[in-house]
Design an enzyme around this catalytic site. Sequence first.
Site, PDB file in Angstrom:
ATOM      1  CB  SER A 115      11.109  -9.195 -17.901  1.00 40.93           C
ATOM      2  OG  SER A 115      11.370  -9.246 -19.181  1.00 40.93           O
ATOM      3  CG  ASP A 259      12.363 -11.396 -22.445  1.00 36.76           C
ATOM      4  OD1 ASP A 259      11.247 -11.908 -22.786  1.00 36.76           O
ATOM      5  OD2 ASP A 259      12.407 -10.496 -21.511  1.00 36.76           O
ATOM      6  CG  ASP A 261       8.232 -10.723 -20.286  1.00 37.54           C
ATOM      7  OD1 ASP A 261       9.221 -10.780 -20.771  1.00 37.54           O
ATOM      8  OD2 ASP A 261       7.731  -9.719 -19.856  1.00 37.54           O
ATOM      9  CG  ASP A 263       8.896  -8.004 -22.462  1.00 38.62           C
ATOM     10  OD1 ASP A 263       9.898  -8.718 -22.396  1.00 38.62           O
ATOM     11  OD2 ASP A 263       8.611  -7.104 -21.661  1.00 38.62           O
TER      12      ASP A 263
END
Length: 464
Positions: A115, A259, A261, A263
């Site tokens: 992440s 960010d 990833d 999400d």
Amino acid sequence: MNSALCILFILDVMMTRKYFGTDGVRGKVGTFPITPDFAMKLGWAAGTVLASSGTKGVLIGKDTRISGYMLESAIEAGLAAAGVNVSLVGPMPTPAVAYLASTFRADAGVVISASHNAYYDNGIKFFANDGTKLTDEQELEIEALLDQALNGQGMTCVESAQLGKARRIEDAAGRYIEFCKGTFPKHLSLSGLKIVVDSANGAAYHIAREVYAELGAEVISINDNPDGVNINDKCGATNLKALQTIVLAEEADLGVALDGDADRIMFVDHQGEVVDGDEILFILASAMQRKGEMQGGVVGTLMSNLGLELALEQMNIPFLRAKVGDRYVVEQLKATGWQLGGENSGHILSLQHATTGDGIVASLQVLRAVVEAGQSLAQVKSGMSKLPQVLINVRLDEGDAEQIMSSHKVQEAVAQAEATLGKSGRVLLRKSGTEPLIRVMVEAVDAEMTQSQAEFIAQAVRDA
């Protein structure tokens, strides 16, 4: 809930699982558990548990970290040994994997990502076939098998004829782009908006800019050239300085930051001011209420700013706090039948559009509110005033987080801070589920007192 109860509440959750944190398994690459051997055995254990429930196919996506290639191959091998077929989609946002797992009729999804962390960290998380994260019970079952394999008690392999197969999916990005666009009303357009998009050199580098551009916006794309090690490096949702600078220099209407990833989402308005997850929830709740679309209330977390709660109260919108972690926000939403929730870090859950936190989808709902209101982002967020909130992350080089937080020295510091703040503020300590940190949060009406009490508790944590 007072701080002592919060600490015990969070410790109880974290102590039940050995490897899975609030967002899967995560750590430094090359150090247990983020090693090829562990990843293969985790893939086997997960595949065995999932196969026992009828799972035949798993879809694997990853972000742009250089270690993703290594871990992808290891997990693929473990799943194949358990008799599970694998579909590979390459670099893809976490929420895209959740969506595509359903689209391609996979029984589960795997995301290889840390992440918002730096490139030298990585992680592995699993999704059920409905796009939600695995239950605590499933994760505990996986951990039990994983322990057996790690302790040399055997990692079995199905018969050769039953081994899993692997294939690579080429059109995954295009499918996800169309899904994102489909969550934005067809009668609206982003035409006339100049948007700066920061993809954090992460999983959405080839997707985010296309979504906004195809909906009509003038897009300036930055940090969209990943090299395996520059993910989240002074960019993206966790570091907005570059985005703020470019928004002002380009006289853009706003900036969007994802960010690594994709999400989570953060905004910068035309004045260069940050618009965080709490303010995003306020914007969305206000817009939904105006249109009569609000079903129930809003779920935040223990970290949500008190200003959000007060603003929603003025609109007669109920507000609940879940444990920190988007999985717990989802659980509260499902328990209440509500649709909107999230974290101040930018994890936004809009269950009428997606089953998991989706930065691009959430951003489109904010942009919809801006377009429908005919106002700037700064104007649509102006109905909420945040209370001063200070978050200090104390890194753990050694020592056990649970013991430190429950120590007499720390508990005494918390009690003293709460007595000083009285009813005008609150204190929260928690162990990070993704990094070796203890997070100290203090929120109060007085900014100077907020800072001093946060530093006071943080120092007690360091001393302990």
